[in-house]
Design an enzyme around this catalytic site. Structure first.
Site, PDB file in Angstrom:
ATOM      1  N   GLY A  52       0.843  -1.208   0.000  1.00 37.83           N
ATOM      2  CA  GLY A  52       0.000   0.000   0.000  1.00 37.83           C
ATOM      3  C   GLY A  52       0.872   1.248   0.000  1.00 37.83           C
ATOM      4  O   GLY A  52       0.546   2.256   0.629  1.00 37.83           O
ATOM      5  N   GLN A 104      -1.007   8.074   1.261  1.00 42.61           N
ATOM      6  CA  GLN A 104      -0.435   9.288   1.869  1.00 42.61           C
ATOM      7  C   GLN A 104       0.821   8.967   2.682  1.00 42.61           C
ATOM      8  O   GLN A 104       1.851   9.615   2.532  1.00 42.61           O
ATOM      9  CB  GLN A 104      -1.464   9.971   2.781  1.00 42.61           C
ATOM     10  CG  GLN A 104      -1.000  11.329   3.286  1.00 42.61           C
ATOM     11  CD  GLN A 104      -1.685  11.786   4.580  1.00 42.61           C
ATOM     12  OE1 GLN A 104      -2.331  11.002   5.258  1.00 42.61           O
ATOM     13  NE2 GLN A 104      -1.533  13.046   4.906  1.00 42.61           N
ATOM     14  N   ASP A 144       2.101  -1.476  -4.643  1.00 43.49           N
ATOM     15  CA  ASP A 144       0.786  -0.848  -4.566  1.00 43.49           C
ATOM     16  C   ASP A 144      -0.122  -1.540  -5.574  1.00 43.49           C
ATOM     17  O   ASP A 144       0.370  -2.208  -6.494  1.00 43.49           O
ATOM     18  CB  ASP A 144       0.861   0.668  -4.857  1.00 43.49           C
ATOM     19  CG  ASP A 144      -0.384   1.384  -4.356  1.00 43.49           C
ATOM     20  OD1 ASP A 144      -0.476   1.626  -3.137  1.00 43.49           O
ATOM     21  OD2 ASP A 144      -1.280   1.676  -5.171  1.00 43.49           O
ATOM     22  N   ARG A 172      -1.729  -0.111  -7.775  1.00 46.20           N
ATOM     23  CA  ARG A 172      -1.552   0.573  -9.064  1.00 46.20           C
ATOM     24  C   ARG A 172      -0.076   0.856  -9.320  1.00 46.20           C
ATOM     25  O   ARG A 172       0.693   1.010  -8.365  1.00 46.20           O
ATOM     26  CB  ARG A 172      -2.262   1.930  -9.058  1.00 46.20           C
ATOM     27  CG  ARG A 172      -3.733   1.816  -9.209  1.00 46.20           C
ATOM     28  CD  ARG A 172      -4.447   3.156  -9.056  1.00 46.20           C
ATOM     29  NE  ARG A 172      -5.712   2.917  -8.364  1.00 46.20           N
ATOM     30  CZ  ARG A 172      -5.884   2.989  -7.052  1.00 46.20           C
ATOM     31  NH1 ARG A 172      -4.889   3.348  -6.263  1.00 46.20           N
ATOM     32  NH2 ARG A 172      -7.047   2.713  -6.499  1.00 46.20           N
ATOM     33  N   TYR A 211     -14.135   1.620  10.145  1.00 44.29           N
ATOM     34  CA  TYR A 211     -12.685   1.839  10.177  1.00 44.29           C
ATOM     35  C   TYR A 211     -12.133   1.519  11.570  1.00 44.29           C
ATOM     36  O   TYR A 211     -11.149   0.796  11.726  1.00 44.29           O
ATOM     37  CB  TYR A 211     -12.421   3.301   9.807  1.00 44.29           C
ATOM     38  CG  TYR A 211     -10.988   3.757   9.848  1.00 44.29           C
ATOM     39  CD1 TYR A 211     -10.065   3.324   8.903  1.00 44.29           C
ATOM     40  CD2 TYR A 211     -10.562   4.673  10.815  1.00 44.29           C
ATOM     41  CE1 TYR A 211      -8.751   3.777   8.944  1.00 44.29           C
ATOM     42  CE2 TYR A 211      -9.267   5.132  10.850  1.00 44.29           C
ATOM     43  CZ  TYR A 211      -8.360   4.680   9.908  1.00 44.29           C
ATOM     44  OH  TYR A 211      -7.066   5.139   9.937  1.00 44.29           O
ATOM     45  N   ILE A 223      -2.776  12.771   9.882  1.00 42.23           N
ATOM     46  CA  ILE A 223      -1.399  13.067   9.471  1.00 42.23           C
ATOM     47  C   ILE A 223      -1.414  14.197   8.450  1.00 42.23           C
ATOM     48  O   ILE A 223      -2.138  14.143   7.448  1.00 42.23           O
ATOM     49  CB  ILE A 223      -0.709  11.813   8.914  1.00 42.23           C
ATOM     50  CG1 ILE A 223      -0.599  10.789  10.047  1.00 42.23           C
ATOM     51  CG2 ILE A 223       0.679  12.151   8.370  1.00 42.23           C
ATOM     52  CD1 ILE A 223       0.038   9.498   9.662  1.00 42.23           C
TER      53      ILE A 223
HETATM   54  N1  SER Z   1      -6.762  10.076   9.370  1.00 44.03           N
HETATM   55  C1  SER Z   1      -7.663   8.983   9.660  1.00 44.03           C
HETATM   56  C2  SER Z   1      -9.043   9.303   9.232  1.00 44.03           C
HETATM   57  O1  SER Z   1      -9.429  10.437   9.330  1.00 44.03           O
HETATM   58  C3  SER Z   1      -7.656   8.664  11.126  1.00 44.03           C
HETATM   59  O2  SER Z   1      -6.656   7.749  11.397  1.00 44.03           O
HETATM   60  O3  SER Z   1      -9.755   8.421   8.860  1.00 44.03           O
END
Ligand code: SER
Length: 318
Positions: free
Chosen positions: A8, A12, A34, A36, A140, A170
């Protein structure tokens, strides 16, 4: 010398982590993959197209390059995950279970990021402790908590060298994030330089933890280089460097771009997700167990972000 595989790598974190690891361990010792083709990764070192859900192809690459360390960065982020939860589950967990099994078979160390999204509304909001209630309300977060538990299990059951940090949002000036709840904190910098106007999807007083990319990269390497005997936690470490709300980051950018205008168009899914997450994490265990210490804060990160994005603008790259 380590032989590292990044799965992956086009996202980012991966696109910057690949360059960072290549600068430390040598380009030929860091294989980027990746789903792609990715010119910037393939022109600077070994690169393979890999769908991480294809266990056979994944194992062949580990075997071909004699890999001893895997960074699994495959993930659909929080906001986009809610559009198709079972798809997010299958991608996020499929890549992780393949990484665990292949790491076990080939004796590799494995890094998989967790997230502030692993916490939920029942977790303490401020200075959220390392070990606390974790009942996330997003797919998630459910993937992240499950990932933490199964990584810990593989360490206990098989002695697999699993390591992880709970990343906050991040912020970086190279590759844009996609589909996250914290993305606004990157987008505001680009819009400040490009148009001088930003429409924020998150309420003005909603606090979330954030981290500047150089600190995120440093955390990955320092944790993977840490003495295993000192690591008490094998699920995932809280790390932190700054916590702010949209109003606070707006005022910080205004110190440099005083005419910046910001209005709000709240996205309900992002608002619900952000309000279920901590305001700020307590990173005492990471500091004690492997020496985590961030270099960046809101003030110096803002200066650096604006400097780099202005250069992009001057070069016509925005
Ligand atoms: N940056 C992530 C999100 O917003 C959180 O780990 O999903």
């Amino acid at each position: 010398m380590k032989k590292i595989l990044i799965v992956g790598a086009g996202g980012q974190i991966g696109s910057e982590l690949t360059a960072y690891l290549r600068s430390i361990y040598g380009a030929n010792n860091v294989v980027a993959t990746d789903v792609r083709e990715c010119e910037s990764l393939s022109s600077t070192g070994p690169f393979e197209v890999l769908n991480a859900l294809d266990a056979k192809a994944f194992a062949e690459i580990v075997n071909k390059y004699k890999i001893d360390t895997i960074y699994n960065l495959v993930a659909l982020l929080s906001a986009v995950g809610e559009k198709d939860p079972m798809f997010a589950w299958s991608i996020n967990m499929g890549a992780l279970t393949n990484s665990l099994e292949i790491a076990r078979e080939y004796g590799c160390a494995l890094f998989t990021p967790s997230s502030i999204g692993a916490f939920g509304p029942s977790s303490p909001k401020d200075s959220t402790p390392q070990d606390t209630l974790m009942q996330p309300t997003t797919i998630y977060g459910v993937c992240k908590v499950t990932g933490e538990m199964i990584s810990n299990y593989y360490n206990l059951r098989y002695g697999l060298d699993t390591r992880s940090v709970r990343f906050p949002g991040i912020i970086s000036n190279l590759t844009l994030p996609g589909g996250g709840t914290t993305d606004y904190a990157v987008e505001i910098f680009y819009e400040a330089v490009k148009s001088g106007k930003f429409t924020c999807p998150i309420p003005s007083d909603m606090f979330m933890d954030m981290l500047y990319m150089p600190d995120a990269l440093k955390a990955c390497v320092e944790l993977m280089e840490a003495d295993p005997a000192k690591l008490i936690h094998r699920n995932s470490f809280n790390i932190a460097s700054m916590s702010f709300s949209p109003d606070i980051i707006y005022k910080e950018i205004c110190k440099h771009i005083p005419n910046l205008q910001m209005d709000y168009k709240i996205e309900p899914i992002k608002e619900a997700i952000a309000s279920s997450w901590p305001n700020s994490l307590d990173d005492t265990c990471a500091r004690a167990e492997w020496g985590w210490k961030p270099d960046w804060n809101l003030e110096n990160m803002t200066v650096d972000m604006l400097k780099h994005i202005k250069i992009k603008k001057e070069k016509g790259l925005l």
